[in-house]
Design a protein around this motif. Structure first.
Motif, short mmCIF file in Angstrom:
data_model
loop_
_atom_site.label_atom_id
_atom_site.label_comp_id
_atom_site.label_asym_id
_atom_site.label_seq_id
_atom_site.Cartn_x
_atom_site.Cartn_y
_atom_site.Cartn_z
N TYR A 131 20.66 -12.77 58.63
CA TYR A 131 20.74 -13.82 59.63
C TYR A 131 21.18 -15.13 58.96
CZ TYR A 131 17.95 -10.54 62.34
OH TYR A 131 17.51 -9.41 62.98
N ASN A 132 22.08 -15.82 59.63
CA ASN A 132 22.52 -17.13 59.17
C ASN A 132 22.37 -18.13 60.31
OD1 ASN A 132 23.82 -16.64 56.39
ND2 ASN A 132 24.83 -15.10 57.65
N TRP A 133 22.16 -19.40 59.96
CA TRP A 133 22.03 -20.45 60.97
C TRP A 133 22.31 -21.79 60.29
CZ3 TRP A 133 18.08 -17.56 58.96
CH2 TRP A 133 17.15 -18.23 58.15
N GLU A 134 22.42 -22.83 61.09
CA GLU A 134 22.63 -24.17 60.55
C GLU A 134 21.28 -24.87 60.39
OE1 GLU A 134 25.40 -26.42 62.85
OE2 GLU A 134 26.91 -24.81 62.86
N ASP A 135 21.07 -25.45 59.23
CA ASP A 135 19.82 -26.15 58.96
C ASP A 135 19.76 -27.43 59.80
OD1 ASP A 135 17.53 -27.26 57.94
OD2 ASP A 135 18.44 -27.85 56.03
#
Length: 213
Positions: A131-135
């Motif tokens: 999973y990737n996301w923007e901090d």
């Protein structure tokens, strides 16, 4: 239905004569045995029972998640009761001859914490799901230490896997390594953030399907 503090031999559970004893929300209660009815259930009642069964069976394995992160305990409605009501109303549909869950409407958490920004998911090999996301730490009450909560479900085998501490918000990425028996299966997943003290949590996001490799 009546409540009591002390029976002849103290609180009891189960059937005794014509009454049933139980503990409900921390109170000892007694109620009379239900009378057997002679009416047959209507088609609508049978459908409602089937609907409840499907939703309840789907949610039960993740009750530990729902009990922490779905809404807030208010009066007689526990978090799990709220989750059941929501999914009965919004996340199940009838497809002849039975009901099916609508995965894109399933929610594992409902809260006011700032949610996950622009998340993506891929199968990463070695039974991994990444999973990737923007901090977005620092916005509102979002903190770098907020923990990623993940629920994974494999419909074909009715298998579940969840993790309450899959990564931190500031990491912007987390790889979940699933047990070997998930290999080759298509899985659905949902993610959310919860504060480190678990007092605040975000409404979950549906991540779609990937095939574990």
């Amino acid at each position: 239905m009546g409540t009591y503090n002390k029976g002849i031999l103290g609180p009891f559970s189960g059937k005794v004569g014509t009454v049933v004893g139980a503990n409900w929300r921390g109170k000892d209660i007694m109620r009379s045995l239900p009378k057997k009815g002679s009416r047959k259930a209507s088609e609508l009642q049978l459908l409602q029972r089937a609907k409840f069964l499907i939703v309840n069976e789907f949610l039960t394995p993740i009750n530990p998640i729902l009990g922490k992160y779905f809404g807030s305990n208010a009066g007689d409605k526990t978090r799990i009761n709220q989750a059941l009501s929501y999914h009965m109303r919004e996340a199940v549909t009838y497809v002849d001859p039975s009901f099916v869950m609508e995965y894109d409407k399933v929610q594992i958490a409902k809260g006011d914490l700032l949610g996950i920004q622009n998340p993506t998911v891929i199968a990463s090999g070695s039974n991994g799901v990444k999973y990737n996301w923007e901090d977005n730490s620092g916005q509102g009450e979002a903190k770098a230490t907020d923990q990623l909560v993940v629920v994974v479900y494999a419909p074909a085998s009715n298998l579940y896997f969840y993790l309450l501490t899959a990564g931190t918000r500031s990491a912007a990425s987390a790889t979940l390594t699933l047990p070997t028996y998930f290999a080759g299966l298509e899985v659905q997943s949902w993610i959310t953030f919860a504060s480190a003290d678990e007092k605040h949590y975000a409404t979950s996001v549906y991540m779609g399907a990937v095939t574990v490799s």
